[in-house]
Structure formats: structure tokens, C-alpha cells
Design an enzyme around this catalytic site. Structure first.
Site, PDB file in Angstrom:
ATOM      1  N   ASP A  77     -35.656 -38.833 -14.793  1.00  0.00           N
ATOM      2  CA  ASP A  77     -35.839 -39.504 -16.366  1.00  0.00           C
ATOM      3  C   ASP A  77     -34.243 -39.280 -16.746  1.00  0.00           C
ATOM      4  O   ASP A  77     -33.438 -38.328 -16.314  1.00  0.00           O
ATOM      5  CB  ASP A  77     -36.430 -38.303 -17.272  1.00  0.00           C
ATOM      6  CG  ASP A  77     -36.376 -38.792 -18.718  1.00  0.00           C
ATOM      7  OD1 ASP A  77     -36.805 -39.908 -18.873  1.00  0.00           O
ATOM      8  OD2 ASP A  77     -35.899 -37.951 -19.199  1.00  0.00           O
ATOM      9  N   THR A  92     -32.225 -39.642 -19.683  1.00  0.00           N
ATOM     10  CA  THR A  92     -31.838 -38.761 -20.582  1.00  0.00           C
ATOM     11  C   THR A  92     -32.135 -37.511 -20.134  1.00  0.00           C
ATOM     12  O   THR A  92     -33.211 -36.822 -19.714  1.00  0.00           O
ATOM     13  CB  THR A  92     -32.501 -38.928 -21.831  1.00  0.00           C
ATOM     14  OG1 THR A  92     -32.481 -40.424 -22.177  1.00  0.00           O
ATOM     15  CG2 THR A  92     -31.994 -38.223 -23.145  1.00  0.00           C
TER      16      THR A  92
END
Length: 839
Positions: A335, A337
Site C-alpha cells: 500500500d 501511503t
């Protein structure tokens, strides 16, 4: 620490590698877990009330079990099937033979002690790290909210909730602001449940959107999740190919050992009619080496040391086999972020659209920032750029307006708010402006809020290609909570955000590329923007981006798209889960990293879930590995540790099982040829120590970067069976030749010494093969073992102690010649197996 759902016997629930707490039995009813709800207490309990409840024992005192207790560790290491067999044989030998024939028993005691100490050290590491990673729920007492330990919550406490927070005890909702709770860990249903005041909440669930507070109605062992844990959860090592493979091997060894041992006993005690004590000693000498007891112990030690090593790097391994699992991974889904980028962002520019007044846009953003008491990273960046002068305005509950502070913002009020949802891709707020005008605003993904052909998207695309993140501020026409509130929203401004790249992310991506591990970046952000960020970090294939809204729904087609692309944007939480499943359907072993609530479903389904320590409590609860230092750069250490464990255990398993194979075959040959068993226990204790025990310990802890391969049992037995057959054949051949060469008193001792020499030399060649590729310390290790045996042969008192004395020259050199021929055959066989089946 999360508790895994297991059956009552302590075994893993079948049918899933990632068990969840679903079936707890009829006595645990999740539908009616609550008492009648108490009256709401907006200020929470008073200090006096808390003290009164503590005195009554109404405290959430469920113990955190991150590992086995000391008693369980001792029991697991001492009371094993093979320790029982060896213990009985040891007691027998203490009565019928000299102490040197009982040395194998002392070795087992030492090895078991080492296992207990190492696992105890691992337990201490796990327990200390579990305390560091423990959730700190926010509890309101005397009107003041503060973080406390989960164990300090008392009955009646008012516990605040926000996105990502885990419900730690049972309760009843007292306050709700668009509160959505995921109960999938309890019910198996993935869809979030909207909660309103008066609704029950169960421990083990977590917040996916909105916020609120609930009053604790059941704490400690009365709470639903605690009952599940007490009923079903036991510490266990969940599925591990390495451990299950060793268990399979031991099962077959047991089957072979029992009839062979019976035949050997009959042969030595009845057929040969030897001296009783010596017959018993030689019978035990034939049985003991069949047992690869050190293999189980060494595997436990290797795992335990791995946990300690990773613990020093602030990596919490919640399930020991996760070390092994990550070493087998060939696809890592990241992911963006919080993994490739740091949590914070900066507003670099605000671009008004359609002639909007910049000062007006600034005021809208300032007020919008004050609408959410728990802002996400994007909204926090806006708050940092446009702070309220006198404090934040909180969203109103029940329609009451609260003022937003700062300049002329004092006359702006927030009348409603809608928290950001990863499914919607936007948040919203309703204001009453200074002139009394009511307005509704949305802030989120431009490609979601704008129609597909909007000209503004071209401008946004150019910003995304620079790796910038862009949010759209749009004015909605209808009510905030109306269906399709985003339809027809008028674009007002673009908010351009710059993400902070993790300085170590590039090196970590390069490491995975070098190790032939494919990296897939999966994000809810714009695909082009994510690709630009990945490109800055040097991700191979970063230009191959795909918007997940165009991702095929067919699992096979999705798997093809996943293999062909490296970066995926606008991915929903359910899509992340589907993408993991699609990769797994192609035979990939998938690791998933993440730190947000939207990652939870994928983390649960991935073969290995990795969470950041600063991530939500929900992600830490379902992950198998938690990076407490929030450093993505720790992952290579975990992979390296797993490869070290698997690669080295595979190597030393061949040593142990070669001994098992030649011991069984020697016993069978002795029974078939009706001759005395050639060895006493002391001989095989010496051989096992020098060719297996000591070198295996060092080899098991050595660096090893080989990628983990599947089919552990098959690969080990391909080498162990031919090696054991060759060793047994060469040893028995030497023994038969020696029986014809020697005669008279002391003949059996001379025959035993010649056979021991051959078996030692062949075993040493197996060790020399396994020790490759050679380094200075590996060469030194093999040489030291050879020197140890030579010392035994030349030092008189050691000759007497081990009953080893080479008689004459012809027979010892014959033994060496047979060993050389066997070594040549071993070399040929290993190379043929390597070419035929691969290493």
C-alpha cells in the site's frame, strides 16, 4: 497480540490458513451479547466511580498471551514422543553398560535445555514487544479524554471511537457520527454495519468510517471476544510447511523404527544368544540412532533465535511460522501511503476553478478542516496549511451548529459532516456561512467527483504524472447524506498535495527486485500519481499502471492483469482482497503490507500480512508481522531471516535423516545376516556428535540467502535416502570383510572399529557436501570435526573410553578404501539428483 481461532484441541481450524473467530459454540451468542443499555454519560465515569469498580473487580483483566507460558515451553520440549523412547533406553543403559554407553542421554538433556532456554528468550522478546504494540483506547473520564491501557478499562467506561480503532470490550453505542463498524472478525460478514446510539458493539470488531463513543457493558472474561479466546484460542504454531514436513518424516520414521527395533532385539537376544548385558547395549545402540530427535529441537531453536533477532530490530512476529512464510513469498503487495510514503503530506498549491474567489476557497478549506475531529493525512495537511485561529470546530451532532474559529470564520458554522470513506473516495461537510447561506461541500478524488470527459481531468493528469496527489473541492447541490450526493457537484478548487517519500523505500524495492520477488503497488489514489511515486523510488515496471475501476472481475482475467502490471490505483478494499485471491489462484505466495483500515481484508487473506506499528489497531490485530518501528526497510531482514531458517534446516535435515536411513538399514542387514550389531551406543554418540550434532547447530544458524523452495519432504528425502543407503552398504561391507579378517579374542572390537571408521568417513563426506559453498568457517568446521575423530583414535584413554582401536594396517586401509569409493558414489549421486530434480 491477536489471538488466532483454533479448535479446542489447540490445532488450527482446517480450511483456512488465516483463521478468524467465527464459530464459538452455542453458549456464545453474538446476536444478544448485551445487557439493557445504561443511560448515556457524556462526561464518562468519575474518578471515584472508577475506583469503586476497580475495587469490585469490574476491570478488563484479560491476560495478553503473546506466547506460551514457561510451563508450556518446558512441557513441550521435555515431554515428546522421542524423548520418552530415548529416556527409557537411557535408563536401561545406565543399569547394563558403562557410563560412556549412556552419553546419548546426557546429549538429549543438554539439547532439550538449549531448546527451553532459546524459546524462553523468544518469549521474553515477544512479550516485551507485545506491550509496545498494545492498543491504547481513548476513554473519557470526568469529561476528559485520555489514552489508557486496555487492561485499565472498567465497567461503564465511555470509550471513544474513530476510524481504525478496535472495539476492545463489549458495549452500547452512546454517540454516533456516521459510525460504521466491521464485524467480519466475529461474523465473517465483510460489509460494515452502521451503528446508531443504543446499538450494541462487540469486542473484536473495528471502526471503518465515522466516529463516536460507546459505554462498556462487559469487560474482562465476560466480553464476547475474550470468551471466544478463552474457549477456542490456544498458543500454537500455525501451518508451516517446514514443521508439517518434519512431522510427516517423523511419522514414517516411527513406522519403520518399531518393526526394525523388534527384529533387532530378537536377533541380538535370542538368535545369537550373546551375553545379556552386551546384547542389550548393542540393541540400544541400533535403536537410538534411528531417532532424528535433534531435528525437531534444532527447528524450534532456529525459529526462536529468528524471533529474538527480529525483535532487536523492532519487528514483532505474532506467529513464528510467519518468518518462514515471508521467505516463501514471491509477490509483495504494497500500500503506497504509509509504506512507500510517510504518513504526512504538505499542501503545495490550491488552484481555484471556474473563477472561484481564492479567499473564499481558503475559508471553505479552513472550515472543512475543522469539521472532522479525527482527520486523515490529506485533511491534516489542509489543517496544517489553513489552521483555525482559536481552535477547531467540531462536527455537530443532531443538527446543532458549532462555530469554526479564526478570523471571519467565527461566523461560519459546521452543521453536518461526513467522514472520509475509502469506498466513496471522498468526505463531506455542510456549513452555514457568514451571510446565513447554507452550503454543502465535498472533498475527495477528482476522477470520482468529476464526470469522465471533464476538461479539468487533463490538468489533474499532468499533476499526477509529477507524483503529486490532487484533491477536488466541489460544491454539492443536495443534502450531504442524500444518495448520489456527488452527482452534479460543481468543481471549485484543486488542492495539490506532495507526499513525503520514505528514504529507505527505494533500497527495499531494489532488494525485492534482486531476490526475484515481484512488487505490486496497490493504492486507493490515482494510478498515474502512484506510478510516478513508485517510479521515483526505482520500482521496475512503475510505468505499467492500471486504474482498478477498469480491472476485470473474472478471477482469471484479474490474475493476468495483476501479473502484467505493477501499479494499481483507485482500488477499493474489496478489490484488494480479490487481487490477493487472484494472485494466489496462480500459485503465488502473497504478502500484503498496509497500515489503514482499508487494508484489513487483504491483510487477512494474504499468505502473510504485514502491518506498520503506527497503523490502525485493526491492521495490527490481523497481521502476522508488525513493524513496530514503522520502517518498510525492516522487511528484507524478515525475508533474510526466513530464508536462513528454511535453507539451513533443509540442509541439516538431510544430515539427520541420512543417519536415520543408515541406522534402519544396518539394523535390517544385521537381522537378515544374523550377526552381532557392530556398534555400541558410545560409537554412534561419537559419530552423531561429530558429523551431525555440532556441525548442524552451526549450519542452522549460518547466513543463507537461498530462496525458499516448496516440497520440503520430497527435496530432503531425495538426498537422504541415497546417502543413507550408500553409508549403510559401505559400513556393512567393511564389517563383513572385517569379520572374515579378524578372529579370536577382541575380534568384535576390531571389527567395530573398522566399521566405525568407514561410517565416520562416509558421514563426513555427506557433511562436506552439505557445507557447500565453502567459506573459511565452513572448511574449519569440517576440519575440526575430522580432527576430533583423529584425536579419539590416537589418544589412548579416549580409545579405551570409546572402545575404538584400529588393529593392524590392512583392514583399516581397506575401510578407508571402501569409504573413498562410497564418497565417489555419493558425489555422483548428489550431482545426478541435482541435475534431475534441481536443488
Amino acid at each position: 497480540m491477536t489471538q488466532r481461532a483454533l479448535d479446542s484441541s489447540g490445532e488450527q481450524t482446517p480450511g483456512s490458513s488465516r483463521p478468524t473467530m467465527i464459530d464459538a459454540g452455542a453458549e456464545l451468542d453474538p446476536v444478544h451479547p448485551m445487557e439493557p443499555p445504561p443511560a448515556p454519560r457524556p462526561d464518562g465515569l468519575s474518578t471515584a466511580e472508577v475506583a469503586e469498580r476497580v475495587a469490585r473487580g469490574e476491570v478488563n483483566d484479560v491476560p495478553v498471551r503473546s506466547s506460551r507460558s514457561v510451563t508450556e515451553i518446558v512441557r513441550a520440549n521435555v515431554f515428546t514422543r522421542f524423548n520418552l523412547i530415548i529416556g527409557v533406553l537411557w535408563v536401561i543403559m545406565l543399569f547394563v553398560a558403562p557410563i560412556q554407553d549412556s552419553l546419548f542421554g546426557f546429549v538429549i538433556v543438554a539439547n532439550t535445555g538449549i531448546g527451553i532456554i532459546q524459546e524462553w528468550r523468544a518469549k521474553k522478546t515477544l512479550d516485551s514487544l507485545a506491550v509496545i504494540g498494545e492498543a491504547k483506547p481513548t476513554v473519557r473520564r470526568d469529561g476528559v479524554a485520555a489514552e489508557i491501557s486496555t487492561s485499565e478499562i472498567v465497567l461503564g467506561d465511555l470509550v471513544e471511537l474513530g476510524p481504525g480503532d478496535k472495539v476492545v470490550v463489549d458495549g452500547t453505542v452512546s454517540e454516533a457520527d456516521s459510525l460504521e463498524i466491521d464485524e467480519s472478525l466475529l461474523t465473517g460478514e465483510a460489509d460494515p454495519v452502521i451503528k446508531r446510539a443504543g446499538d450494541p458493539v462487540m469486542s473484536g470488531s473495528f471502526v471503518v468510517a465515522g466516529g463516536g463513543a460507546f459505554t462498556a457493558t462487559k469487560v474482562g472474561r465476560e466480553a464476547y471476544a475474550a470468551q471466544l479466546a478463552e474457549e477456542a484460542s490456544r498458543f500454537t504454531l500455525v501451518h508451516s510447511e517446514l514443521r508439517s514436513g518434519i512431522s510427516t518424516i517423523l511419522k514414517y520414521v516411527t513406522w519403520m523404527m518399531v518393526p526394525t527395533a523388534i527384529g533387532l532385539i530378537i536377533s541380538q537376544l535370542v538368535v545369537k544368544d550373546n551375553n545379556f548385558k552386551e546384547s542389550v547395549a548393542r540393541t540400544v545402540g541400533g535403536i537410538v540412532p534411528m531417532i532424528p530427535e535433534g531435528l525437531v529441537l534444532l527447528t524450534s531453536v532456529a525459529f526462536a533465535i529468528g524471533v529474538v533477532r527480529l525483535g532487536r530490530k523492532q519487528c514483532l512476529v505474532q506467529e513464528l511460522p510467519a518468518i518462514e512464510g515471508l521467505a516463501r513469498v514471491d509477490v509483495v503487495c504494497l500500500d503506497k501511503t504509509g509504506t512507500l510514503t510517510e504518513g504526512g503530506m504538505n499542501v503545495t498549491e490550491v488552484r481555484p476553478l471556474n473563477g472561484s474567489d481564492e479567499a473564499y476557497v481558503t475559508q471553505v478549506l479552513r472550515t472543512f478542516g475543522s469539521s472532522d475531529p479525527r482527520p486523515n493525512a490529506s485533511l491534516q495537511a489542509i489543517i496544517d496549511a489553513y489552521p483555525a485561529a482559536g481552535g477547531d470546530a467540531l462536527p455537530a451532532s443532531g443538527g446543532d451548529a458549532l462555530p469554526a474559529s479564526g478570523g471571519d470564520a467565527e461566523s461560519w458554522t459546521v452543521t453536518d459532516a461526513m467522514p472520509f470513506s475509502s469506498a466513496r473516495k471522498y468526505s463531506g461537510a455542510a456549513f452555514t456561512e457568514a451571510d446565513g447561506t447554507d452550503s454543502v461541500w465535498l472533498l475527495g478524488a477528482p476522477d470520482v467527483l468529476l464526470s469522465e470527459g471533464d476538461a479539468t481531468l487533463t490538468e489533474i493528469e499532468q499533476l499526477n504524472e509529477q507524483g503529486l496527489r490532487v484533491l477536488l473541492l466541489a460544491r454539492a447541490e443536495g443534502e450531504l447524506d442524500a444518495p448520489g450526493a456527488a452527482a452534479g457537484a460543481a468543481p471549485t478548487a484543486l488542492v495539490v498535495l506532495e507526499q513525503r517519500l520514505r528514504p529507505d523505500a527505494g533500497d527495499t524495492l531494489a532488494y525485492f527486485a534482486d531476490q526475484n520477488v515481484a512488487t505490486k503497488v496497490i493504492s486507493g489514489d490515482n494510478a498515474v500519481s502512484v506510478g510516478a511515486v513508485a517510479g521515483k523510488l526505482g520500482l521496475a515496471g512503475a510505468e505499467n499502471t492500471l486504474d482498478a475501476r477498469r480491472l476485470p472481475t473474472d478471477p482469471d482475467e484479474m490474475a493476468t492483469a495483476m501479473e502484467e502490471n505493477a501499479v494499481f490505483g483507485r482500488v477499493t478494499p474489496q478489490q484488494k482482497r480479490d487481487m490477493v485471491a487472484a494472485l494466489q489462484s496462480r500459485g503465488h505466495t502473497v504478502a500484503m503490507t498496509g497500515d489503514g483500515v482499508n487494508d484489513v481484508l487483504a491483510l487477512k487473506d494474504a499468505d502473510i500480512g504485514v502491518s506498520m506499528g503506527s497503523g490502525s489497531e485493526a491492521t495490527r490485530a490481523v497481521a502476522q508481522i508488525v513493524l513496530l518501528n514503522n520502517s518498510f526497510a525492516t522487511l528484507p531482514s524478515v525475508v533474510a531471516e526466513g530464508r536462513r531458517v528454511i535453507g539451513n534446516i533443509t540442509r541439516v535435515a538431510t544430515l539427520f535423516l541420512t543417519k536415520t536411513v543408515y541406522s534402519v538399514l544396518l539394523a535390517i542387514l544385521v537381522v537378515c545376516f544374523q550377526v552381532e550389531y557392530p556398534f555400541l551406543p558410545r560409537h554412534l554418540t561419537l559419530l552423531s556428535t561429530l558429523t551431525i550434532g555440532v556441525p548442524a547447530f552451526f549450519l542452522a544458524l549460518a547466513p543463507n540467502k537461498e530462496r525458499a523452495q516448496p516440497h520440503f519432504v520430497r527435496r530432503v528425502m531425495r538426498y537422504a535416502i541415497p546417502s543413507g543407503v550408500i553409508a549403510a552398504a559401505a559400513t556393512f561391507a567393511t564389517y563383513l570383510v572385517a569379520r572374515h579378517y579378524y578372529s579370536g579374542e577382541g575380534a568384535l572390537e576390531a571389527e567395530t572399529s573398522a566399521a566405525t571408521l568407514t561410517l565416520f568417513l562416509v558421514s563426513m563426506w555427506v557433511l562436506a557436501i552439505i557445507a557447500r559453498p565453502y567459506t573459511w568457517w565452513r572448511v574449519g568446521l569440517v576440519a575440526a570435526m575430522g580432527l576430533g575423530f583423529l584425536i579419539v583414535l590416537v589418544v589412548p584413554w579416549l580409545q579405551d573410553f570409546f572402545a575404538l582401536k584400529l588393529v593392524g594396517a590392512p583392514m583399516p586401509w581397506t575401510a578407508v578404501g571402501i569409504a573413498v569409493a562410497a564418497a565417489a558414489l555419493l558425489e555422483f549421486t548428489w550431482r545426478w539428483v541435482g541435475r534431475r530434480f534441481g536443488m
